[in-house]
Design an enzyme around this catalytic site. Structure first.
Site, PDB file in Angstrom:
ATOM      1  N   LEU A 152      60.571   3.987  16.381  1.00  0.00           N
ATOM      2  CA  LEU A 152      61.008   3.662  18.220  1.00  0.00           C
ATOM      3  C   LEU A 152      62.354   2.801  17.887  1.00  0.00           C
ATOM      4  CD1 LEU A 152      61.104   0.457  18.465  1.00  0.00           C
ATOM      5  CD2 LEU A 152      58.302   0.977  18.612  1.00  0.00           C
ATOM      6  N   PHE A 268      72.570  12.483  17.399  1.00  0.00           N
ATOM      7  CA  PHE A 268      72.993  11.763  16.587  1.00  0.00           C
ATOM      8  C   PHE A 268      74.458  11.949  16.081  1.00  0.00           C
ATOM      9  CE2 PHE A 268      70.949   7.688  16.534  1.00  0.00           C
ATOM     10  CZ  PHE A 268      69.837   7.515  17.535  1.00  0.00           C
ATOM     11  N   CYS A 279      68.951  -2.728  13.604  1.00  0.00           N
ATOM     12  CA  CYS A 279      68.454  -2.334  12.544  1.00  0.00           C
ATOM     13  C   CYS A 279      69.065  -1.844  11.756  1.00  0.00           C
ATOM     14  CB  CYS A 279      67.740  -1.008  13.139  1.00  0.00           C
ATOM     15  SG  CYS A 279      66.406  -2.014  14.604  1.00  0.00           S
TER      16      CYS A 279
HETATM   17  C1  UGA Z   1      67.387   2.893  15.250  1.00  0.00           C
HETATM   18  C2  UGA Z   1      67.079   4.305  15.378  1.00  0.00           C
HETATM   19  O1  UGA Z   1      67.399   4.883  16.201  1.00  0.00           O
HETATM   20  C3  UGA Z   1      65.178   4.247  15.239  1.00  0.00           C
HETATM   21  O2  UGA Z   1      64.494   5.609  14.905  1.00  0.00           O
HETATM   22  C4  UGA Z   1      64.534   3.068  14.024  1.00  0.00           C
HETATM   23  O3  UGA Z   1      63.336   2.967  14.763  1.00  0.00           O
HETATM   24  C5  UGA Z   1      64.891   2.690  14.936  1.00  0.00           C
HETATM   25  O4  UGA Z   1      66.584   2.333  14.647  1.00  0.00           O
HETATM   26  C6  UGA Z   1      64.602   1.090  14.152  1.00  0.00           C
HETATM   27  O5  UGA Z   1      64.684   0.420  12.385  1.00  0.00           O
HETATM   28  O6  UGA Z   1      64.144  -0.166  14.415  1.00  0.00           O
HETATM   29  P1  UGA Z   1      68.397   1.557  17.592  1.00  0.00           P
HETATM   30  O7  UGA Z   1      68.162   0.816  17.181  1.00  0.00           O
HETATM   31  O8  UGA Z   1      67.028   0.980  18.692  1.00  0.00           O
HETATM   32  O9  UGA Z   1      67.001   2.857  17.207  1.00  0.00           O
HETATM   33  O10 UGA Z   1      69.169   2.416  18.110  1.00  0.00           O
HETATM   34  P2  UGA Z   1      70.054   4.701  18.351  1.00  0.00           P
HETATM   35  O11 UGA Z   1      69.652   4.772  19.073  1.00  0.00           O
HETATM   36  O12 UGA Z   1      69.675   4.241  17.429  1.00  0.00           O
HETATM   37  O13 UGA Z   1      71.151   3.266  18.379  1.00  0.00           O
HETATM   38  C7  UGA Z   1      71.707   2.523  16.913  1.00  0.00           C
HETATM   39  C8  UGA Z   1      73.180   2.506  17.492  1.00  0.00           C
HETATM   40  O14 UGA Z   1      74.246   3.410  17.449  1.00  0.00           O
HETATM   41  C9  UGA Z   1      74.363   2.546  19.190  1.00  0.00           C
HETATM   42  O15 UGA Z   1      74.695   1.362  18.683  1.00  0.00           O
HETATM   43  C10 UGA Z   1      74.545   3.744  19.140  1.00  0.00           C
HETATM   44  O16 UGA Z   1      75.062   3.747  20.319  1.00  0.00           O
HETATM   45  C11 UGA Z   1      75.430   3.994  17.969  1.00  0.00           C
HETATM   46  N1  UGA Z   1      75.104   5.746  18.408  1.00  0.00           N
HETATM   47  C12 UGA Z   1      73.800   6.181  18.196  1.00  0.00           C
HETATM   48  C13 UGA Z   1      75.966   6.425  18.270  1.00  0.00           C
HETATM   49  O17 UGA Z   1      77.763   5.563  18.477  1.00  0.00           O
HETATM   50  N2  UGA Z   1      76.305   7.495  18.005  1.00  0.00           N
HETATM   51  C14 UGA Z   1      74.811   8.579  18.384  1.00  0.00           C
HETATM   52  O18 UGA Z   1      75.032   9.466  18.198  1.00  0.00           O
HETATM   53  C15 UGA Z   1      73.927   7.892  18.516  1.00  0.00           C
END
Ligand code: UGA
Length: 468
Positions: A152, A268, A279
């Site tokens: 999630l 992503f 995470c």
């Molecule tokens: C992430 C994973 O997406 C989940 O599948 C996983 O369960 C979770 O970690 C975990 O291990 O508990 P999360 O940390 O909630 O989820 O957030 P994301 O939506 O993955 O974003 C992470 C970071 O990457 C954010 O800072 C976001 O701004 C950045 N991001 C994301 C980007 O810079 N570019 C993107 O295209 C996507």
């Protein structure tokens, strides 16, 4: 089924509430009395869509709260361990909470139970959990250890849990696999989705979700490898964005062209100021450490982390190139959370940048729809909080966009330009089209795209969209 969920952090709380919504009786265990009291009183400790609804639907009925782990284990047939695994100094996951939970659970095993790792843990953890439970005198016939990683995302946690791409269960016995299949049966047989009170289906849901049964070790690896891969995807596109800046290409066009290859996919691949949160930074580091311990030198992951850190520095340089000196400058900042849709500021690149700007002597006025209270707890001096994006922009030398909140992508550009002292926007999340911004009178900097200037004139000559 009777389920215990140990740890009421992000994963534990959401999993507990969702298991209750699937029809199970859930005991949520935590040793933080204050948190338990708050949960019992109806408070919701995290900002998460649909969580308040689920908690109020099941609180004191299918969902109860307890600090007695041994008793909760005794009353349950499945025990999900969702306690924290924070990083140690060397980047490894600190598994001491997992160990102490395993020790305590062993006292409550008086019939067959499945102990399930839900936290993100290194590949050898299930072996250790098993050893610890046995060491404390539990009959090996009375339990199995399984792994059921959670995928999630914060901000969409409840829908991600109930409408997952896949459910992974890592089990080394048929008996434990059957128990976990039963836990998720309302999702995998589709019955949950037919209910009139089911949480609304998101756009991309593949229902019913497939269940993937693996060995325990494979499941543990699936979680680390998934997060590391996603982080790599982000660092990859950020590196491509840097090349785009050098040659005058547009990273968004590149993403479109690359992401439409179905083998790669568009998700992503959003360039920005780097990934943050509780995470990715921790898990990439932990996976690197796990690999090293297992004899593999996973240097690719070093590079993923290096690019991520570099991305923040590159953004700072961009701010300098737009504003020259920073001492005494008034900067409006949109976004403090590590990403949109959450109040979480852990490892937030936005917060890192705010701190760096303050250190350089800028005055920061920030607005975030959800994360200002949490920011206030860790950063009381130097920063002023605004009540809206426009208030943050008021009188500022420039506006910086640091978090991808949806509302920041839909601002009234006329109003924004009037609020700003100089119409300069430095966007760390590529929320706007450079041409539109220039046409609206802004000097606009973003990631992996050329800066856009109205009429090709430098920002200082323009005030409120008109030549001064
Ligand atoms: C992430 C994973 O997406 C989940 O599948 C996983 O369960 C979770 O970690 C975990 O291990 O508990 P999360 O940390 O909630 O989820 O957030 P994301 O939506 O993955 O974003 C992470 C970071 O990457 C954010 O800072 C976001 O701004 C950045 N991001 C994301 C980007 O810079 N570019 C993107 O295209 C996507």
């Amino acid at each position: 089924m009777r389920i215990a969920v140990v740890g009421s952090g992000y994963v534990g709380l959401v999993a507990g509430a969702c298991f209750a919504d699937l029809g199970h009786d859930v005991i949520l265990v935590d040793n933080d009395q204050q948190k338990l009291a708050a949960l019992r009183n109806g408070q919701v400790p995290i900002h998460e869509k649909f969580l308040p609804e689920l908690l109020s639907r099941h609180r004191a009925q299918r969902l109860t709260f307890s600090d007695d782990l041994k008793e909760a284990a005794r009353l349950s047939s499945v025990i999900f361990v969702a306690v924290g695994t924070p990083p140690t100094e060397s980047g490894e996951a600190d598994l001491s909470y997992v160990e102490s939970v395993a020790r305590e659970i062993s006292g409550g095993i008086d019939g067959y139970k499945v102990v399930v790792e839900k936290s993100t843990v290194p590949v050898y953890t299930s072996d250790w959990v098993r050893k610890i439970i046995l060491r404390n005198g539990t009959d090996p016939e009375l339990f199995d250890v399984a792994s059921n990683p959670e995928f999630l995302r914060e901000g969409t946690a409840v829908t991600d849990f109930l409408f997952p791409d896949r459910i992974v269960i890592g089990c080394d016995s048929d008996r434990s696999a059957d128990v976990l299949r039963e836990v998720y049966a309302p999702l995998t047989n589709g019955s949950y989705y037919k209910r009139s009170d089911a949480i609304p289906q998101p756009d991309r849901a593949s229902i019913p979700p497939p269940i993937i049964v693996t060995s325990t070790k494979s499941a543990e690896l699936i979680k680390h490898a998934s997060n590391a891969f996603l982080a790599m995807k982000i660092s990859f596109i950020n590196a491509v964005a840097s090349v785009c800046e050098s040659v005058g290409a547009d990273v968004n066009q590149v993403v479109h062209g690359v992401g439409t290859d179905s083998r790669i996919g568009p998700r992503f691949l959003n360039p920005g100021i780097g990934y943050g949160g509780s995470c990715f930074p921790k898990d990439v580091m932990a996976f690197r450490a796990v690999a090293r311990e297992c004899g593999y030198d996973f240097r690719l992951l070093d590079e993923v982390m290096r690019i991520n850190e570099d991305q923040r520095q590159r953004f700072l340089r961009k701010v300098h190139s737009a504003l020259w000196t920073l001492r005494g400058k008034n900067l409006g900042v949109l976004g403090l959370a590590f990403k949109g849709g959450t109040d979480d500021i852990r490892e937030s690149p936005a917060l890192f940048l705010v701190q760096a700007l303050l250190q350089e002597g800028s005055k920061v006025t920030a607005y975030d729809p959800a994360a200002m209270e949490r920011t206030q707890e860790v950063m009381s001096s130097g920063i002023t909080f605004a009540n809206s994006a426009y208030e943050a922009a008021h009188g500022a030398d420039a506006l910086l966009i640091l978090t991808e909140w949806e509302e920041f992508a839909n601002l009234d550009l006329n109003r924004l330009r009037q609020e700003l002292k100089y119409p300069i926007v430095i966007d760390g999340r590529n929320l706007y089209d450079p041409e539109v911004m220039a046409a609206q009178g802004f000097t606009y900097y973003s990631i992996g795209r050329a800066a856009a200037h109205p009429d090709g004139l430098p920002a200082a000559v323009l005030k409120n969209g008109k030549k001064a």
